[in-house]
Design a protein around this motif. Structure first.
Motif, mmCIF file in Angstrom:
data_model
loop_
_atom_site.group_PDB
_atom_site.id
_atom_site.type_symbol
_atom_site.label_atom_id
_atom_site.label_comp_id
_atom_site.label_asym_id
_atom_site.label_seq_id
_atom_site.Cartn_x
_atom_site.Cartn_y
_atom_site.Cartn_z
ATOM 1 N N HIS A 82 -5.809 -1.339 16.941
ATOM 2 C CA HIS A 82 -5.501 -2.758 17.109
ATOM 3 C C HIS A 82 -5.832 -3.528 15.835
ATOM 4 O O HIS A 82 -6.733 -4.366 15.787
ATOM 5 C CB HIS A 82 -6.218 -3.326 18.339
ATOM 6 C CG HIS A 82 -5.769 -2.673 19.605
ATOM 7 N ND1 HIS A 82 -4.534 -2.921 20.172
ATOM 8 C CD2 HIS A 82 -6.358 -1.716 20.369
ATOM 9 C CE1 HIS A 82 -4.394 -2.161 21.250
ATOM 10 N NE2 HIS A 82 -5.481 -1.420 21.391
ATOM 11 N N ALA A 83 -5.053 -3.197 14.813
ATOM 12 C CA ALA A 83 -5.220 -3.835 13.509
ATOM 13 C C ALA A 83 -3.868 -3.936 12.830
ATOM 14 O O ALA A 83 -2.950 -3.153 13.109
ATOM 15 C CB ALA A 83 -6.176 -3.032 12.630
ATOM 16 N N LEU A 84 -3.735 -4.924 11.955
ATOM 17 C CA LEU A 84 -2.599 -4.988 11.047
ATOM 18 C C LEU A 84 -3.078 -4.428 9.716
ATOM 19 O O LEU A 84 -4.073 -4.905 9.168
ATOM 20 C CB LEU A 84 -2.084 -6.410 10.857
ATOM 21 C CG LEU A 84 -0.776 -6.445 10.047
ATOM 22 C CD1 LEU A 84 0.411 -6.207 10.964
ATOM 23 C CD2 LEU A 84 -0.611 -7.736 9.275
ATOM 24 N N CYS A 85 -2.381 -3.428 9.212
ATOM 25 C CA CYS A 85 -2.812 -2.727 8.003
ATOM 26 C C CYS A 85 -1.734 -2.828 6.932
ATOM 27 O O CYS A 85 -0.557 -2.572 7.205
ATOM 28 C CB CYS A 85 -3.090 -1.263 8.306
ATOM 29 S SG CYS A 85 -4.237 -0.996 9.681
ATOM 30 N N ILE A 86 -2.145 -3.189 5.733
ATOM 31 C CA ILE A 86 -1.234 -3.235 4.591
ATOM 32 C C ILE A 86 -1.745 -2.244 3.556
ATOM 33 O O ILE A 86 -2.901 -2.321 3.134
ATOM 34 C CB ILE A 86 -1.160 -4.642 3.983
ATOM 35 C CG1 ILE A 86 -0.819 -5.686 5.051
ATOM 36 C CG2 ILE A 86 -0.124 -4.686 2.856
ATOM 37 C CD1 ILE A 86 -0.872 -7.123 4.566
ATOM 38 N N THR A 87 -0.902 -1.303 3.178
ATOM 39 C CA THR A 87 -1.283 -0.295 2.187
ATOM 40 C C THR A 87 -0.289 -0.322 1.035
ATOM 41 O O THR A 87 0.890 -0.691 1.221
ATOM 42 C CB THR A 87 -1.303 1.112 2.796
ATOM 43 O OG1 THR A 87 -0.008 1.398 3.381
ATOM 44 C CG2 THR A 87 -2.363 1.220 3.879
ATOM 45 N N THR A 88 -0.734 0.077 -0.153
ATOM 46 C CA THR A 88 0.145 0.107 -1.314
ATOM 47 C C THR A 88 0.150 1.494 -1.940
ATOM 48 O O THR A 88 -0.774 2.291 -1.742
ATOM 49 C CB THR A 88 -0.294 -0.907 -2.388
ATOM 50 O OG1 THR A 88 -1.417 -0.373 -3.111
ATOM 51 C CG2 THR A 88 -0.663 -2.250 -1.787
ATOM 52 N N SER A 89 1.189 1.777 -2.720
ATOM 53 C CA SER A 89 1.282 3.045 -3.432
ATOM 54 C C SER A 89 0.279 3.128 -4.578
ATOM 55 O O SER A 89 0.098 4.191 -5.169
ATOM 56 C CB SER A 89 2.702 3.254 -3.968
ATOM 57 O OG SER A 89 3.074 2.191 -4.839
ATOM 58 N N GLN A 90 -0.410 2.017 -4.858
ATOM 59 C CA GLN A 90 -1.460 2.005 -5.877
ATOM 60 C C GLN A 90 -2.824 2.375 -5.300
ATOM 61 O O GLN A 90 -3.809 2.451 -6.030
ATOM 62 C CB GLN A 90 -1.533 0.619 -6.530
ATOM 63 C CG GLN A 90 -0.269 0.226 -7.291
ATOM 64 C CD GLN A 90 -0.349 -1.188 -7.833
ATOM 65 O OE1 GLN A 90 -0.821 -2.098 -7.141
ATOM 66 N NE2 GLN A 90 0.120 -1.383 -9.048
ATOM 67 N N GLY A 91 -2.875 2.589 -3.986
ATOM 68 C CA GLY A 91 -4.126 2.981 -3.350
ATOM 69 C C GLY A 91 -4.961 1.835 -2.834
ATOM 70 O O GLY A 91 -6.099 2.045 -2.376
ATOM 71 N N ASN A 92 -4.421 0.632 -2.855
ATOM 72 C CA ASN A 92 -5.153 -0.536 -2.352
ATOM 73 C C ASN A 92 -4.719 -0.844 -0.921
ATOM 74 O O ASN A 92 -3.604 -0.498 -0.509
ATOM 75 C CB ASN A 92 -4.892 -1.748 -3.246
ATOM 76 C CG ASN A 92 -5.279 -1.492 -4.691
ATOM 77 O OD1 ASN A 92 -6.335 -0.923 -4.964
ATOM 78 N ND2 ASN A 92 -4.420 -1.888 -5.625
ATOM 79 N N ASP A 93 -5.579 -1.512 -0.173
ATOM 80 C CA ASP A 93 -5.215 -1.848 1.194
ATOM 81 C C ASP A 93 -5.994 -3.061 1.689
ATOM 82 O O ASP A 93 -7.032 -3.415 1.141
ATOM 83 C CB ASP A 93 -5.472 -0.658 2.126
ATOM 84 C CG ASP A 93 -6.946 -0.280 2.196
ATOM 85 O OD1 ASP A 93 -7.687 -0.902 2.975
ATOM 86 O OD2 ASP A 93 -7.360 0.640 1.456
ATOM 87 N N ARG A 94 -5.459 -3.680 2.706
ATOM 88 C CA ARG A 94 -6.113 -4.772 3.421
ATOM 89 C C ARG A 94 -5.780 -4.621 4.895
ATOM 90 O O ARG A 94 -4.719 -4.103 5.257
ATOM 91 C CB ARG A 94 -5.629 -6.145 2.924
ATOM 92 C CG ARG A 94 -6.018 -6.500 1.495
ATOM 93 C CD ARG A 94 -7.515 -6.737 1.373
ATOM 94 N NE ARG A 94 -7.868 -7.234 0.042
ATOM 95 C CZ ARG A 94 -8.061 -6.475 -1.030
ATOM 96 N NH1 ARG A 94 -7.913 -5.150 -0.928
ATOM 97 N NH2 ARG A 94 -8.382 -7.000 -2.187
ATOM 98 N N SER A 95 -6.655 -5.097 5.758
ATOM 99 C CA SER A 95 -6.381 -5.054 7.191
ATOM 100 C C SER A 95 -7.165 -6.153 7.894
ATOM 101 O O SER A 95 -8.159 -6.666 7.363
ATOM 102 C CB SER A 95 -6.738 -3.684 7.782
ATOM 103 O OG SER A 95 -8.124 -3.439 7.688
#
Length: 312
Positions: A82-95
């Motif tokens: 139960h989270a919104l997850c944002i990931t990038t091809s650079q290895g960074n993320d936020r949720s």
């Protein structure tokens, strides 16, 4: 023909009637529109709006990779954590956690998370396919999140996705991916005859007619699954555009399927599939016979468009 996806009755979750989770459903619809419009804005303009849809995953729904400069990113609804997850091809993320919050707050959190990842995007914030279109940044009205209802709906999407992909594999002509349209909050798959269609009249709420006309530029038989706005319960649907003469009277399976005059499409209640001895086969019979209604009555070149799946 061998069906690779074999799900038993217990694999299809019991879903509440729409009125039991309407507030959560509407809020999820708006959240999905925020995410979908981000993909729409930054992705190539693929025909029939296919470049803006979401896809079912092992945890929820995803945008799939979205190009941004020299890298890509993806936005995922995780209905297990139960989270919104944002990931990038650079290895960074936020949720951030999916919990009761207004659409305005969800919009702010999503845009803030993107900004922290170096992604700047401006979207058209008025929702589509709804009669009352409150801009995302002003929508404090829709703020419900029943985690259990969201999870159950996603589990139903998982099973449906598998059967739809099995059905899709039987067609060699032009056919859409199995994808989730965030405007109508429905999972759909569409087959094309290869012929152009009459200009669609449009008329969908808060959708430009040019969008609808491009979506239906060619003759289709389309099937999907949605929470059931207009029928009160989760259901599968199937329609043809243009609808050939005799379509509504064509005999389809299973027995629980019926033609909804107001919606102009065949409907099969989700509960009839869930409680069947073989839910997957029951759903496939609906998909196949309603497609046959469109293809037979409209004289599609079926021998050139269909194929048998070899046994494994």
């Amino acid at each position: 023909m061998t069906m690779k996806h074999i799900a038993g009755p217990n694999d299809w979750p019991r879903l509440p009637l729409l009125e039991g989770w309407q507030d959560t459903c509407t809020t999820l619809n708006m959240w999905a529109q925020v995410v979908g419009k981000i993909r729409l804005t930054l992705s190539p303009d693929i025909n029939h709006s296919w470049g803006s849809t979401l896809y079912v995953t092992t945890h929820g729904l995803t945008t799939s990779p979205i190009p941004y400069g020299m890298f890509t990113f993806a936005i995922d609804f995780d209905f297990i954590s139960h989270a919104l997850c944002i990931t990038t091809s650079q290895g960074n993320d936020r949720s951030f956690a999916l919990e009761p919050m207004s659409v305005a707050n969800f919009y702010r959190k999503t845009m803030q998370a993107l900004a922290e990842l170096g992604i700047e995007v401006r979207i058209f914030t008025r929702p589509v396919e709804v009669e009352v279109a409150i801009p995302f940044e002003k929508d404090e009205q829709h703020a419900s999140y029943d985690a259990n209802a969201a999870s159950l709906f996603w589990h139903a999407l998982v099973q449906t996705d598998c059967v739809f992909k099995e059905f899709r594999a039987r067609f060699t002509g032009k056919v859409s991916p199995v994808h989730f349209f965030w405007g109508g909050i429905d999972l759909a798959v569409t087959r094309f005859s290869g012929r152009t269609a009459p200009k669609h009249p449009g008329g969908f709420p808060n959708v430009a007619d040019r969008i609808t006309q491009e979506a239906y530029s060619h003759e289709v038989s389309s099937a999907g699954f949605w929470p059931g706005t207009g029928v009160g319960e989760a259901a599968f649907y199937s329609y043809a555009y243009p609808s050939p003469p005799g379509f509504s009277d064509y005999p389809v399976q299973p027995e629980a399927a019926y033609f909804h005059d107001k919606l102009g499409e065949f409907i099969l209640p989700y509960e009839a599939v869930r409680t069947a001895a073989n839910p997957s086969q029951t759903l496939l019979s609906f998909l196949q016979t309603t497609y046959e209604a469109a293809a037979t009555l409209a004289h599609w070149d079926r021998s050139a468009l269909e194929r048998e799946i070899a046994s494994a």
